[in-house]
Design an enzyme around this catalytic site. Structure first.
Site, mmCIF file in Angstrom:
data_model
loop_
_atom_site.group_PDB
_atom_site.id
_atom_site.type_symbol
_atom_site.label_atom_id
_atom_site.label_comp_id
_atom_site.label_asym_id
_atom_site.label_seq_id
_atom_site.Cartn_x
_atom_site.Cartn_y
_atom_site.Cartn_z
ATOM 1 C CD GLU A 1 -91.288 21.448 54.891
ATOM 2 O OE1 GLU A 1 -90.235 20.791 54.759
ATOM 3 O OE2 GLU A 1 -91.680 21.876 55.986
ATOM 4 C CD GLU B 1 -94.929 20.070 58.053
ATOM 5 O OE1 GLU B 1 -93.800 20.104 58.605
ATOM 6 O OE2 GLU B 1 -95.146 19.423 57.022
#
Length: 636
Positions: A317, A409
């Site tokens: 991320e 995810e």
């Protein structure tokens, strides 16, 4: 990982830094979406407790934002997932409206999750307060009058061929050094329980790999400097990867986080374990570390093994400053350097990214790679509280059609300590997401396997809203049972059509056949609207299932159910806890006995007549899941 859900200082600081993960369309009609057409053919069907919308697909769209207005101002519908609001396609059931109150709807296409195109024409509708609320599900070869269903509130027959299994390629886990921990949570030793959770995922769900953060973290001692010179030590990595291999799992090697001695700014960190999120101070030393790690792994575990069954993902991320303190350009440099280092060990080692939050930086990374020889073996990103967007058009627009798409995810919420994760709502949500992935996503990785998790502190109590499919103590939550029912389906997918009040938007179904002839039919009733976590009587449905089988055959039928009173261990703990955060030894044993996949009633016998049709009728709450297993007599 995700946004915190408890108001102490550390979590408040996290929330300020992370902000909203991503709401496509809030930036206006610009960017990659500027060339998208206005959606056409918007249709609205009013049903009991909902309005279901559908529309014609727009070429090049990754998904669609649904807008609603009570007056003149249209705003994107926020279903409370805390992340991306756009959905990959219709139908979309809006269950947040007031029954009887007319609202105006429109939709807009999104290209990559970052911006929205022009709004469609509007349509007005209101949820109904009553009605038959019946959904018909037809499984198998259609009989007369069943083919080509096209009346309002119907979905076309879907499936046949091989049933893809996007949950099998990988699952998420807390940092893997946690498997070495001898500390206690809830009186349970962390390391062995985390290992057991991962074994359960492998043995019972068919999961093949694990993705986790921080394999380069200082707790494993991978990188230090002595006298100003780098020292690489992969002994800690070996200890955790050896344990995965013993279970039968392989790692998705997420190249994170930055070793403190290699960080340009070691003061930039995240999580309770102090993961450093800085770019490297020396790019050559980072390349050497990545190269040496890949070389070590291929030597230790075998070149063919690592090339064929492992993969490397560059960071986590980076589009959120909480996880990457550098610039976008520095991340793209990190990707280039890392990919080059990995491929220098063997050209067939797989590498990908950007591993972004909320579909961010997809277009940016693809644009950065345009015209270069830097490899991208898989495109990876994340989303929570929603079904994943369709990234195939974005890849095709950059000449990369066919590149693997991994959502590394995914889950019900990005928020720590959010009770939705322990509910039946999460079970229906999981099934909706996995069904949506079929045919377009190679891996949809649930975050995470176990509630043994310490990003923002260890669990304060049992069923605290953790991310795990399994609780501390490895009790199976409702969404674990949903995944187990998916795994129970056979490999040969059967065609399924759904019609009626809420078909496709609320009620969906999958069916498949095993090689021995057993038939599994999985149906669920759910909404993306998280204001309905506790259910809504208006959204309960009566299901009529028609299964086409050879005429005259007889079956033993078992009906498994996930709802508030079945396959749901949480109420049992609430009844016995009396304010205690954790069970006593005796209560752990009692909960283990109660933690079962429940049948709705005793097994029954059903025989098909000359028309070759078996019929089953039952009520299904929202949220709720039913699984019918049909075995020809003598097989059970």
């Amino acid at each position: 990982m995700g946004v915190p859900g408890r108001p102490d200082d550390a979590r408040a600081d996290w929330e300020e830094r992370i902000g909203r993960r991503g709401v496509p369309g809030q930036e206006g009609h610009r960017g990659a979406a500027a060339g998208l057409a206005r959606p056409s053919g918007l249709r609205a069907t009013s049903g009991r407790g909902h309005v279901t919308l559908d529309w014609d697909p727009v070429p090049g769209a990754a998904g669609y934002l649904v807008y609603r207005a009570a007056g003149e101002i249209y705003e994107p519908l926020d279903h409370g997932g805390g992340d991306v609001l756009a959905v990959p396609a219709g139908p979309y059931a809006d269950t947040s409206g007031e029954p009887g109150r007319i609202r105006h709807y429109a939709v807009a296409a999104v290209a990559d999750g970052a911006s929205a195109g022009p709004l469609s024409d509007s349509i007005a509708a209101a949820p109904a307060t009553d009605g038959p609320a019946t959904v018909t599900i037809v499984v198998g070869a259609a009989g007369p009058g069943e083919a080509g269903l096209s009346e309002p509130g119907s979905t076309p027959a879907m499936g046949s061929g091989l049933l893809e299994r996007p949950w099998e390629p990988m699952i998420g886990s807390e940092h893997l050094s946690y498997m070495l921990s001898q500390d206690l949570t809830g009186g349970r030793v962390i390391g062995p329980e985390l290992r057991e959770a991962l074994r359960i995922a492998h043995d019972e769900l068919g999961v093949r790999a694990v993705r986790a953060h921080a394999i380069l973290g200082d707790d494993l001692g991978v990188y230090t400097e002595a006298g100003g010179r780098p020292v690489h030590d992969f002994g800690g990595v070996d200890r955790v990867y050896d344990q995965l291999m013993e279970i039968g799992l392989r790692p998705v090697v997420e190249l994170s986080f930055m070793p403190r001695d290699l960080a340009a700014d070691p003061g930039q960190s995240v999580f309770s374990y102090g993961a450093v999120v800085s770019p490297p101070k020396d790019w050559d030393r980072w390349a050497d570390l990545v190269r040496d790690l890949a070389s070590h792994l291929t030597e230790r575990y075998g070149r063919d093994e690592v090339v064929s069954r492992w993969a490397f993902e560059v960071w986590n991320e980076p589009n959120l400053e909480v996880f990457w303190s550098g610039t976008p350009e520095e991340y793209f440099r990190l990707y280039d350097v890392s990919a080059g280092a990995i491929k220098s060990v063997h050209p067939d080692l797989r590498v990908g990214g950007p591993s972004s939050a909320a579909t961010g930086w997809i277009g940016e990374l693809l644009g950065h790679l345009d015209g270069s020889d830097v490899p991208l073996d898989f495109l990876s990103t994340h989303v929570y509280g929603n079904v994943p967007l369709d990234l195939r058009p974005a890849l095709a627009s950059h000449g990369r059609a066919g590149t693997s798409i991994w959502w590394t995810e995914w889950g019900t919420t990005p928020t720590h300590f959010n009770q939705v994760g322990d509910t039946v709502f999460a079970a229906a949500f999981l099934l909706r997401g996995m069904a949506s992935a079929l045919g377009r996503i190679d891996a949809l990785s649930h975050w995470v396997a176990s509630d043994h998790f310490e990003e923002l502190g260890r669990p304060p109590q049992l069923f605290h809203g953790g991310f795990g499919l399994l609780s501390v103590g490895n009790l199976r939550k409702p969404r674990y049972w949903a995944m187990a029912l998916l795994a129970r389906l056979g490999r040969s997918r059967l065609p399924v059509s759904v019609r009626g009040d809420g078909a496709g938007g609320l009620v969906e179904a999958l069916a498949a056949r095993h090689d021995d002839g057993r038939i599994g039919i999985l149906a669920w009733n759910g909404t993306l609207d998280q204001t309905k976590i506790g259910g809504d009587p208006l959204l309960e449905r009566r299901l009529a299932i028609r299964v086409f089988v050879p005429p005259g055959t007889a079956y033993t039928v078992r009906h498994y159910r996930i709802d508030g009173e079945h396959s749901n261990i949480v109420p049992a703990w609430e009844r016995m806890r009396r304010g205690a955060p954790w069970p006593s030894d005796g209560q752990w044993a009692e909960l283990g006995e109660l933690n079962t996949l429940d049948e709705l009633g005793p097994a029954q016998r059903a025989a098909a007549g000359g028309d070759g049709v078996l019929e089953f009728v039952f009520d299904l709450p929202m949220p709720g899941v039913s699984y019918l297993e049909l075995a020809q007599d003598g097989w059970l």
